[in-house]
Scaffold this active site. Structure first.
Site, short mmCIF file in Angstrom:
data_model
loop_
_atom_site.label_atom_id
_atom_site.label_comp_id
_atom_site.label_asym_id
_atom_site.label_seq_id
_atom_site.Cartn_x
_atom_site.Cartn_y
_atom_site.Cartn_z
N LYS A 25 0.84 -1.21 0.00
CA LYS A 25 0.00 0.00 0.00
C LYS A 25 0.87 1.25 0.00
CE LYS A 25 -1.69 1.44 4.13
NZ LYS A 25 -1.35 2.81 4.49
N ASN A 26 1.85 1.28 0.90
CA ASN A 26 2.60 2.52 1.10
C ASN A 26 3.60 2.80 -0.02
OD1 ASN A 26 1.08 2.98 3.30
ND2 ASN A 26 2.62 2.34 4.80
N ARG A 95 -4.63 10.41 4.31
CA ARG A 95 -3.54 11.29 4.71
C ARG A 95 -2.40 11.26 3.68
NH1 ARG A 95 0.84 12.50 7.48
NH2 ARG A 95 0.49 14.15 8.99
N ASP A 119 -4.70 12.19 13.57
CA ASP A 119 -4.74 10.80 13.17
C ASP A 119 -4.80 9.97 14.44
OD1 ASP A 119 -3.44 8.21 12.39
OD2 ASP A 119 -3.41 9.23 10.46
N ASP A 308 4.48 -0.31 12.08
CA ASP A 308 3.19 -0.86 11.62
C ASP A 308 2.97 -2.29 12.08
OD1 ASP A 308 2.53 1.52 10.47
OD2 ASP A 308 3.25 0.97 8.47
N1 EPU Z 1 6.93 13.73 11.45
C1 EPU Z 1 7.06 15.03 11.85
N2 EPU Z 1 7.22 15.99 10.90
C2 EPU Z 1 7.25 15.71 9.57
C3 EPU Z 1 7.10 14.37 9.16
C4 EPU Z 1 6.96 13.40 10.13
O1 EPU Z 1 7.04 15.33 13.03
O2 EPU Z 1 7.41 16.65 8.75
C5 EPU Z 1 6.80 12.69 12.48
C6 EPU Z 1 5.41 12.08 12.47
O3 EPU Z 1 4.53 12.83 13.26
C7 EPU Z 1 5.67 10.70 13.03
C8 EPU Z 1 7.08 10.37 12.54
O4 EPU Z 1 7.66 11.62 12.19
O5 EPU Z 1 5.65 10.73 14.40
C9 EPU Z 1 7.15 9.41 11.38
O6 EPU Z 1 6.48 9.93 10.28
P1 EPU Z 1 6.82 9.51 8.78
O7 EPU Z 1 6.80 10.75 7.96
O8 EPU Z 1 8.03 8.65 8.73
O9 EPU Z 1 5.57 8.59 8.42
P2 EPU Z 1 4.46 8.82 7.34
O10 EPU Z 1 5.08 9.12 6.02
O11 EPU Z 1 3.43 9.75 7.85
C10 EPU Z 1 4.48 6.32 6.59
C11 EPU Z 1 3.45 5.25 6.42
C12 EPU Z 1 2.97 4.76 7.78
C13 EPU Z 1 4.17 4.22 8.54
C14 EPU Z 1 5.25 5.32 8.64
C15 EPU Z 1 6.52 4.86 9.32
C16 EPU Z 1 2.36 5.87 4.35
C17 EPU Z 1 1.13 6.32 3.68
N3 EPU Z 1 2.32 5.77 5.67
O12 EPU Z 1 3.83 7.39 7.28
O13 EPU Z 1 2.06 3.69 7.54
O14 EPU Z 1 3.77 3.83 9.82
O15 EPU Z 1 5.58 5.79 7.32
O16 EPU Z 1 7.05 3.77 8.68
O17 EPU Z 1 3.37 5.58 3.72
C18 EPU Z 1 0.12 2.41 7.82
O18 EPU Z 1 0.33 1.94 6.68
O19 EPU Z 1 -0.75 1.93 8.60
C19 EPU Z 1 0.90 3.56 8.25
C20 EPU Z 1 0.55 4.32 9.28
#
Ligand code: EPU
Length: 428
Positions: A25-26, A95, A119, A308
């Site tokens: 998915k991601n 998101r 979230d 995850d």
């Molecule tokens: N964060 C910040 N500032 C930013 C970006 C991130 O503070 O500018 C923080 C977030 O609040 C969080 C942490 O950094 O606490 C990690 O965030 P990250 O950006 O790495 O995650 P994401 O891109 O929002 C993706 C996946 C998530 C997965 C995470 C970590 C997608 C759509 N989502 O989220 O997947 O848990 O990376 O591997 O790619 C899921 O599939 O159920 C899911 C939540």
């Protein structure tokens, strides 16, 4: 009256057999956004048949793309000038649609994307996305719930240090950098296999990227990219879910469609818990004869243990012999579903980002509620280790990440039933 939107499982099952896992998915969601970077028809194959993909297709359609979802292919025809606005209605449902920010800014020099908001697994900021793009010359403001970014003179290469290897920030900056003038260096970049998948598609389109899979990505901007066909990698989180389920139910499951090296640490933890793991080519088998032993697990950015899979790690600890310390380092709200696990009889105490779990031989079936994709899957799997029937409500969350969850469970030998919701509004 019967509750709708629930999965009921009978505890005591031993999972056995083969399960095929589809595309990640991601990865797929972002690969669809990558397509925006080139005019013409790109095809992303091996996309999972889940609601999130259908919503992403709608996001792209509203940007003027012609998108068809056929089986496991997303066929995306991108116009010369895609739109530049993603509204709240869709962004709040997905998101991940924030990932159109980078590509649209690169292609159009202006973009307006609704802020996704909170979230269930934590606050999830965007500061690193914003400061990275600003370093490349974008002017960014926020008003009326939107992020507005513009770069009328185009983006230029820059050196960007991320405070944390954020998956989403790395992706947005990367997708902007491939069309920027000059060289961009992203330090402390995320190293997830999904990032490598995105880099691979971008390189096939003509982008110049070095360091995919390492903490330093070097991107030399090019004038234009061409559309391509690209196959999504297998979903390591879905694969990992079945691996944990096999161990928790003392089962014997072979997972097909996922490279075991994407799950190195997770599979190693299962071996520590007493399992036998047989890695193969794009598949692996997980066999467990006895009750698992407790193992300590710490979530970290890749190649660390994936956040995850945290609900599955808690489930394993809840039925393991002895106690386990589970530490979450990525999302501040990831433990929010623990109360539901406790309803199933799990002995879990949390303090900040730590959970101490004392394993029980058996959990006890109860009605519980899914709060996000992974918590939902984790609760169903925990229900397999409970006496009686466990009824997990609000399972539309699970549909967002697991395309064939109920039929996969059935095929692996579980007595399971689903009462459905009349919700889906998007067609495949
Ligand atoms: N964060 C910040 N500032 C930013 C970006 C991130 O503070 O500018 C923080 C977030 O609040 C969080 C942490 O950094 O606490 C990690 O965030 P990250 O950006 O790495 O995650 P994401 O891109 O929002 C993706 C996946 C998530 C997965 C995470 C970590 C997608 C759509 N989502 O989220 O997947 O848990 O990376 O591997 O790619 C899921 O599939 O159920 C899911 C939540």
């Amino acid at each position: 009256m019967a509750r709708v939107d629930v999965i009921r499982v009978k505890g005591g099952a031993r999972l056995a057999g083969d399960v095929r896992v589809g595309g990640a998915k991601n990865s797929a969601l972002k690969l669809m956004a990558v397509a925006l970077l080139a005019e013409g028809r790109s095809v992303v194959s091996n996309v999972p048949r889940i609601t999130d993909i259908a919503i992403m297709a709608e996001v792209l359609r509203r940007l003027g793309c012609d998108v068809t979802l056929e089986g496991t292919e997303a066929i995306i025809d991108v116009p010369a000038e895609p739109g530049s606005e993603a509204d709240y209605d869709l962004v709040r449902r997905l998101r991940a649609s924030i990932c159109v920010l980078g590509p649209l800014l690169a292609r159009r020099g202006y973009v307006r994307v609704a802020l996704p908001g909170g979230d269930m697994i934590g606050s999830r900021g965007l500061d690193m996305h914003v400061s990275g793009l600003a370093r490349m010359g974008a002017e960014i403001s926020g008003e009326h719930g939107f992020v507005i970014a513009s770069a009328p003179a185009g983006l230029r290469g820059a050196k960007i240090w991320l405070d944390f290897p954020s998956v989403g920030a790395t992706e947005n900056i990367l997708m902007a950098a491939v069309l920027a003038k000059g060289v961009t260096e992203i330090d402390n970049a995320a190293r997830e296999p999904e990032i490598v998948d995105i880099c691979n598609m971008l390189v096939e389109m003509g982008a110049k990227i070095e360091g995919a899979g390492s903490s330093t990505l070097i991107v030399e901007g090019v004038e234009a990219l061409k559309p391509v066909r690209h196959e999504t990698i297998g979903d390591r989180i879905v694969g990992g879910t079945w691996a944990f389920a096999s161990v928790m139910t003392r089962g014997d499951v072979t997972v097909h469609g996922v490279r075991p090296e994407f799950l190195d640490i997770a599979l190693d933890k299962l071996v520590t818990a007493g399992a036998r793991v047989e890695p193969g080519d794009n598949r692996f088998r997980v066999v467990m004869a006895d009750r698992p032993r407790g193992v300590d697990i710490v979530t970290l950015p890749y190649p660390g243990f994936a956040t995850d899979l945290l609900p599955m790690a808690l489930g394993l600890a809840a039925v393991a012999e002895g106690s386990s310390l589970i530490t979450e380092n990525i999302f501040d709200g990831r433990f929010m579903f623990v109360n539901e696990m406790v309803r199933l009889g799990a002995d879990i105490r949390t303090d900040g980002h730590h959970a101490v779990v004392n394993g029980r031989d058996r959990l006890s079936g109860a009605p519980v509620r899914a709060t996000d994709i992974r918590a939902g899957a984790g609760l169903v799997i925990a229900g397999l280790c409970a006496d009686g029937v466990t009824e997990v409500g609000e399972v539309h969350h699970i549909d967002r990440g697991y395309p064939d969850f109920v039929s996969d469970l059935e095929n692996l030998g579980v007595e399971v039933e689903r009462t459905d919701v009349p919700e889906p509004t998007f067609d495949f």
